[in-house]
Write an enzyme that holds these catalytic residues in place. Structure first.
Site, PDB file in Angstrom:
ATOM      1  NE  ARG A  62      -4.111 -14.842   2.441  1.00 32.53           N
ATOM      2  CZ  ARG A  62      -4.313 -15.384   3.634  1.00 32.53           C
ATOM      3  NH1 ARG A  62      -5.369 -16.115   3.858  1.00 32.53           N
ATOM      4  NH2 ARG A  62      -3.463 -15.192   4.611  1.00 32.53           N
ATOM      5  CB  CYS A  63      -3.735  -6.952   0.443  1.00 26.71           C
ATOM      6  SG  CYS A  63      -3.835  -5.185   0.653  1.00 26.71           S
ATOM      7  N   GLY A  64      -6.684  -6.005  -0.399  1.00 29.60           N
ATOM      8  CA  GLY A  64      -7.474  -5.238  -1.347  1.00 29.60           C
ATOM      9  C   GLY A  64      -6.623  -4.512  -2.370  1.00 29.60           C
TER      10      GLY A  64
END
Length: 137
Positions: A62-64
């Site tokens: 769920r990271c950029g």
């Protein structure tokens, strides 16, 4: 040496060895001395990659930077017939990873068709990081 002196020396030696191991001293270790659990719960002993290049990347679903999985998969495909090993080390140390291996697998497999080794979530920082990250520091 008498029997009591021998026992004392053995006890001191044992305590020193125990202290050395229990303090997590990683000074004389190599990356091949570590292991971790993969996304399927299997032990990955890095010793099996001794003498081969290892590309290890800290990842989170769920990271950029999650789209990095696509580039890592391309790298894996391009070099799969070589000695290069790609390790995606998942971590929630930055509050951007799912806690469930199954949720992580869905992201990795469904969205990016990952074929390289992916770890179960491990700590990379904080009060209890995985020993490999203490060693890397």
């Amino acid at each position: 040496m008498n029997n009591i002196t021998t026992k004392i020396i053995r006890l001191i030696t044992f305590l020193l060895m125990f202290f050395y191991v229990s303090t997590g001293n990683t000074k004389n270790m190599t990356i091949y001395d570590f292991s971790f659990e993969d996304i399927d719960g299997n032990l990955v002993n890095l010793d099996k990659f001794r003498g081969k290049p290892i590309f290890m990347v800290n990842t989170a679903s769920r990271c950029g930077y999650t789209p990095q999985y696509a580039n890592l998969q391309n790298l894996f495909i391009n070099y799969k017939d070589t000695d290069l090993t790609i390790l995606a080390v998942t971590s929630n140390s930055f509050n951007q990873e799912y806690s469930s291996n199954e949720d992580i697998k869905k992201i990795c497999l469904v969205n990016y068709d990952v074929g390289f080794i992916t770890s179960s979530p491990i700590n990379v920082r904080g009060s209890n990081p995985h020993n490999i990250f203490n060693w890397l520091k």
